[in-house]
Design a protein around this motif. Sequence first.
Motif, PDB file in Angstrom:
ATOM      1  N   LEU A 112      10.219  -4.606 -14.061  1.00  0.00           N
ATOM      2  CA  LEU A 112       9.700  -3.406 -14.714  1.00  0.00           C
ATOM      3  C   LEU A 112       8.335  -3.038 -14.138  1.00  0.00           C
ATOM      4  CD1 LEU A 112       9.836  -1.202 -16.888  1.00  0.00           C
ATOM      5  CD2 LEU A 112       8.806  -2.841 -18.484  1.00  0.00           C
ATOM      6  N   GLU A 113       7.474  -4.018 -13.983  1.00  0.00           N
ATOM      7  CA  GLU A 113       6.141  -3.788 -13.447  1.00  0.00           C
ATOM      8  C   GLU A 113       6.123  -4.118 -11.954  1.00  0.00           C
ATOM      9  OE1 GLU A 113       3.950  -2.448 -15.279  1.00  0.00           O
ATOM     10  OE2 GLU A 113       4.938  -2.698 -17.234  1.00  0.00           O
ATOM     11  N   GLU A 114       5.212  -3.497 -11.248  1.00  0.00           N
ATOM     12  CA  GLU A 114       5.037  -3.806  -9.830  1.00  0.00           C
ATOM     13  C   GLU A 114       4.564  -5.251  -9.697  1.00  0.00           C
ATOM     14  OE1 GLU A 114       4.493  -1.937  -5.789  1.00  0.00           O
ATOM     15  OE2 GLU A 114       4.528  -0.737  -7.591  1.00  0.00           O
ATOM     16  N   LEU A 115       5.239  -6.013  -8.843  1.00  0.00           N
ATOM     17  CA  LEU A 115       4.875  -7.415  -8.650  1.00  0.00           C
ATOM     18  C   LEU A 115       3.922  -7.544  -7.468  1.00  0.00           C
ATOM     19  CD1 LEU A 115       8.359  -9.135  -9.128  1.00  0.00           C
ATOM     20  CD2 LEU A 115       6.552  -8.772 -10.819  1.00  0.00           C
ATOM     21  N   PRO A 116       2.881  -8.333  -7.610  1.00  0.00           N
ATOM     22  CA  PRO A 116       1.931  -8.484  -6.496  1.00  0.00           C
ATOM     23  C   PRO A 116       2.566  -9.215  -5.326  1.00  0.00           C
ATOM     24  CG  PRO A 116       1.430 -10.040  -8.261  1.00  0.00           C
ATOM     25  CD  PRO A 116       2.488  -9.117  -8.798  1.00  0.00           C
ATOM     26  N   ALA A 117       2.461  -8.628  -4.145  1.00  0.00           N
ATOM     27  CA  ALA A 117       3.024  -9.249  -2.947  1.00  0.00           C
ATOM     28  C   ALA A 117       2.238 -10.511  -2.593  1.00  0.00           C
ATOM     29  CB  ALA A 117       2.997  -8.266  -1.789  1.00  0.00           C
ATOM     30  N   THR A 118       2.936 -11.482  -2.038  1.00  0.00           N
ATOM     31  CA  THR A 118       2.272 -12.750  -1.675  1.00  0.00           C
ATOM     32  C   THR A 118       2.388 -13.045  -0.181  1.00  0.00           C
ATOM     33  OG1 THR A 118       4.290 -13.977  -2.213  1.00  0.00           O
ATOM     34  CG2 THR A 118       2.644 -13.731  -3.963  1.00  0.00           C
ATOM     35  N   THR A 119       2.893 -12.090   0.596  1.00  0.00           N
ATOM     36  CA  THR A 119       2.978 -12.275   2.048  1.00  0.00           C
ATOM     37  C   THR A 119       2.331 -11.077   2.725  1.00  0.00           C
ATOM     38  OG1 THR A 119       5.083 -11.110   2.373  1.00  0.00           O
ATOM     39  CG2 THR A 119       5.193 -13.437   1.720  1.00  0.00           C
ATOM     40  N   PRO A 120       1.900 -11.222   3.975  1.00  0.00           N
ATOM     41  CA  PRO A 120       1.298 -10.092   4.696  1.00  0.00           C
ATOM     42  C   PRO A 120       2.243  -8.898   4.810  1.00  0.00           C
ATOM     43  CG  PRO A 120       0.830 -12.151   5.827  1.00  0.00           C
ATOM     44  CD  PRO A 120       1.817 -12.475   4.745  1.00  0.00           C
ATOM     45  N   GLY A 121       3.546  -9.154   4.773  1.00  0.00           N
ATOM     46  CA  GLY A 121       4.503  -8.056   4.886  1.00  0.00           C
ATOM     47  C   GLY A 121       4.803  -7.357   3.574  1.00  0.00           C
ATOM     48  N   GLY A 122       4.072  -7.709   2.512  1.00  0.00           N
ATOM     49  CA  GLY A 122       4.282  -7.061   1.221  1.00  0.00           C
ATOM     50  C   GLY A 122       5.510  -7.563   0.488  1.00  0.00           C
ATOM     51  N   GLU A 123       5.876  -8.806   0.741  1.00  0.00           N
ATOM     52  CA  GLU A 123       7.087  -9.364   0.150  1.00  0.00           C
ATOM     53  C   GLU A 123       6.739 -10.515  -0.791  1.00  0.00           C
ATOM     54  OE1 GLU A 123       9.538  -8.753   4.337  1.00  0.00           O
ATOM     55  OE2 GLU A 123       8.052 -10.334   4.015  1.00  0.00           O
TER      56      GLU A 123
ATOM     57  N   ARG B 158       7.910 -14.487  -2.088  1.00  0.00           N
ATOM     58  CA  ARG B 158       8.662 -15.695  -1.783  1.00  0.00           C
ATOM     59  C   ARG B 158       9.467 -16.096  -3.014  1.00  0.00           C
ATOM     60  NH1 ARG B 158       3.431 -16.553   0.227  1.00  0.00           N
ATOM     61  NH2 ARG B 158       3.328 -16.739   2.510  1.00  0.00           N
ATOM     62  N   ILE B 159      10.558 -16.787  -2.796  1.00  0.00           N
ATOM     63  CA  ILE B 159      11.352 -17.256  -3.931  1.00  0.00           C
ATOM     64  C   ILE B 159      10.501 -18.105  -4.874  1.00  0.00           C
ATOM     65  CG2 ILE B 159      13.197 -18.875  -4.575  1.00  0.00           C
ATOM     66  CD1 ILE B 159      14.314 -16.241  -3.926  1.00  0.00           C
ATOM     67  N   THR B 160       9.594 -18.902  -4.312  1.00  0.00           N
ATOM     68  CA  THR B 160       8.755 -19.759  -5.150  1.00  0.00           C
ATOM     69  C   THR B 160       7.859 -18.956  -6.096  1.00  0.00           C
ATOM     70  OG1 THR B 160       7.189 -19.867  -3.297  1.00  0.00           O
ATOM     71  CG2 THR B 160       8.735 -21.709  -3.555  1.00  0.00           C
ATOM     72  N   ASP B 161       7.626 -17.689  -5.790  1.00  0.00           N
ATOM     73  CA  ASP B 161       6.816 -16.849  -6.669  1.00  0.00           C
ATOM     74  C   ASP B 161       7.529 -16.548  -7.989  1.00  0.00           C
ATOM     75  OD1 ASP B 161       4.729 -16.639  -4.784  1.00  0.00           O
ATOM     76  OD2 ASP B 161       5.771 -15.011  -3.756  1.00  0.00           O
ATOM     77  N   LEU B 162       8.819 -16.834  -8.041  1.00  0.00           N
ATOM     78  CA  LEU B 162       9.579 -16.587  -9.265  1.00  0.00           C
ATOM     79  C   LEU B 162       9.616 -17.812 -10.174  1.00  0.00           C
ATOM     80  CD1 LEU B 162      12.647 -14.697  -7.710  1.00  0.00           C
ATOM     81  CD2 LEU B 162      10.490 -13.745  -8.550  1.00  0.00           C
TER      82      LEU B 162
ATOM     83  N   ARG C  45      17.770   3.888 -10.761  1.00  0.00           N
ATOM     84  CA  ARG C  45      16.986   3.346 -11.877  1.00  0.00           C
ATOM     85  C   ARG C  45      15.507   3.533 -11.553  1.00  0.00           C
ATOM     86  NH1 ARG C  45      19.796   0.723 -16.419  1.00  0.00           N
ATOM     87  NH2 ARG C  45      21.922   0.418 -15.685  1.00  0.00           N
ATOM     88  N   PRO C  46      14.948   4.729 -11.769  1.00  0.00           N
ATOM     89  CA  PRO C  46      13.572   5.013 -11.343  1.00  0.00           C
ATOM     90  C   PRO C  46      12.525   4.139 -12.016  1.00  0.00           C
ATOM     91  CG  PRO C  46      14.438   6.767 -12.745  1.00  0.00           C
ATOM     92  CD  PRO C  46      15.587   5.895 -12.403  1.00  0.00           C
ATOM     93  N   ARG C  47      12.828   3.571 -13.167  1.00  0.00           N
ATOM     94  CA  ARG C  47      11.838   2.730 -13.863  1.00  0.00           C
ATOM     95  C   ARG C  47      11.767   1.328 -13.270  1.00  0.00           C
ATOM     96  NH1 ARG C  47      12.592   2.101 -19.850  1.00  0.00           N
ATOM     97  NH2 ARG C  47      10.479   1.282 -19.637  1.00  0.00           N
ATOM     98  N   VAL C  48      12.784   0.945 -12.522  1.00  0.00           N
ATOM     99  CA  VAL C  48      12.831  -0.413 -11.970  1.00  0.00           C
ATOM    100  C   VAL C  48      12.072  -0.471 -10.652  1.00  0.00           C
ATOM    101  CG1 VAL C  48      14.342  -2.236 -11.085  1.00  0.00           C
ATOM    102  CG2 VAL C  48      15.015  -0.937 -13.113  1.00  0.00           C
ATOM    103  N   ARG C  49      11.196  -1.444 -10.542  1.00  0.00           N
ATOM    104  CA  ARG C  49      10.459  -1.667  -9.296  1.00  0.00           C
ATOM    105  C   ARG C  49      11.227  -2.654  -8.426  1.00  0.00           C
ATOM    106  NH1 ARG C  49       8.718   2.128 -11.210  1.00  0.00           N
ATOM    107  NH2 ARG C  49       6.579   2.608 -11.853  1.00  0.00           N
ATOM    108  N   VAL C  50      11.190  -2.451  -7.121  1.00  0.00           N
ATOM    109  CA  VAL C  50      11.912  -3.304  -6.181  1.00  0.00           C
ATOM    110  C   VAL C  50      10.920  -3.960  -5.230  1.00  0.00           C
ATOM    111  CG1 VAL C  50      13.572  -3.352  -4.283  1.00  0.00           C
ATOM    112  CG2 VAL C  50      14.022  -1.949  -6.299  1.00  0.00           C
ATOM    113  N   THR C  51      11.030  -5.275  -5.084  1.00  0.00           N
ATOM    114  CA  THR C  51      10.193  -6.020  -4.145  1.00  0.00           C
ATOM    115  C   THR C  51      11.093  -6.832  -3.233  1.00  0.00           C
ATOM    116  OG1 THR C  51       8.523  -6.250  -5.893  1.00  0.00           O
ATOM    117  CG2 THR C  51       8.230  -7.570  -3.897  1.00  0.00           C
ATOM    118  N   ARG C  52      10.896  -6.708  -1.940  1.00  0.00           N
ATOM    119  CA  ARG C  52      11.707  -7.461  -0.981  1.00  0.00           C
ATOM    120  C   ARG C  52      11.301  -8.927  -0.973  1.00  0.00           C
ATOM    121  NH1 ARG C  52      10.593  -5.003   4.494  1.00  0.00           N
ATOM    122  NH2 ARG C  52       8.539  -4.793   3.527  1.00  0.00           N
ATOM    123  N   LEU C  53      12.238  -9.759  -0.544  1.00  0.00           N
ATOM    124  CA  LEU C  53      11.980 -11.180  -0.394  1.00  0.00           C
ATOM    125  C   LEU C  53      11.615 -11.488   1.048  1.00  0.00           C
ATOM    126  CD1 LEU C  53      14.897 -12.666  -2.520  1.00  0.00           C
ATOM    127  CD2 LEU C  53      12.445 -12.848  -3.037  1.00  0.00           C
ATOM    128  N   ALA C  54      10.667 -12.392   1.215  1.00  0.00           N
ATOM    129  CA  ALA C  54      10.261 -12.801   2.563  1.00  0.00           C
ATOM    130  C   ALA C  54      11.404 -13.546   3.243  1.00  0.00           C
ATOM    131  CB  ALA C  54       9.025 -13.682   2.486  1.00  0.00           C
TER     132      ALA C  54
END
Length: 311
Positions: A174-185, A187-191, A253-262
């Motif tokens: 729902l909320e924008e998740l802070p990226a943890t890699t230089p590519g803006g992605e 990691r699985i461990t961030d979950l 789903r415009p309310r859903v934020r999408v973050t790619r995985l590294a």
Amino acid sequence: MRMQLHQLRYFVAVAEVRHFTQAADIVGITQPSLSKQIHALEADLGAPLFERVRGNIALTAAGEVLLPLAKRILADVDTATREVQELVGLRRGRVRLGATPSLATSLAPPVLRRFRDAHPAVDLRVEEGGSQDLVRDLLRGDLDLALIIMPAQGPDPGLRADPILRESLVVASLEELPATTPGGELRITDLRDRPMVMFREGYDLRDATIQACRAAGFEPTFAVDGGEMDAVLSFVEAGLGVALVPGIVVARRPRVRVTRLAPPGVTRTIAVARRRDVVPTNAGRELRRILLEYVRDATADGELPPGVEPL
């Protein structure tokens, strides 16, 4: 031996539900008539097919041997009937396609549109479900083709499954998740410490999520457990947790934020599957041909869904 096809159908019905009255309802005859036909089949074979064990119906050794053979005979007869009827124009033909929820809303529509334009008289039936459910329906003969996710251990030996696409999963929140890699992605461990919305048993996305988390060294925490695709996305929109999903399902789903995985991320192999021991109908073969044609054309035109690449 005077074994009849209808007797085999009755036998298979009883074997599947393990109840004579329920089987009679399924095949549309009375229970006494069904029992009489089963007894006649047993007499022709010279062996009992069922026995009662503590009040329950069980297959005898002879029944266990006959069941897969009977299913194969009936499937071949049904296929032959459809083939001949299609050939001589006695009916217009039918094809039954299964697809996972994400593929039913992304890959299936343009493929079915092409098929309908080319063959408007063919009866198209679509079933949506998790890959495990679709594999079960294929093996039962309830589907002609299915778009499934290839399991890590490979397809069921009773199926022919041809990989056609690779699909990447993304993190939906729902909320924008802070990226943890230089590519803006991410990691699985961030979950690790984030509550997750989990799909019900039978969804390959459930297995993919759990396996990815365990490979990263932790067990996922479930905020909600047991949803279908629409429910999971709604729970994400309600802020209950995050979920690993195909990117295509959040496009509307415009309310859903999408973050790619590294890299390497989490990917799934999409395959088109059918029963190995059943000859495809003309309509089934044509649908498979059009599916592969669409994948080639969409690849060439850059029109595959986001996160999907050809194999």
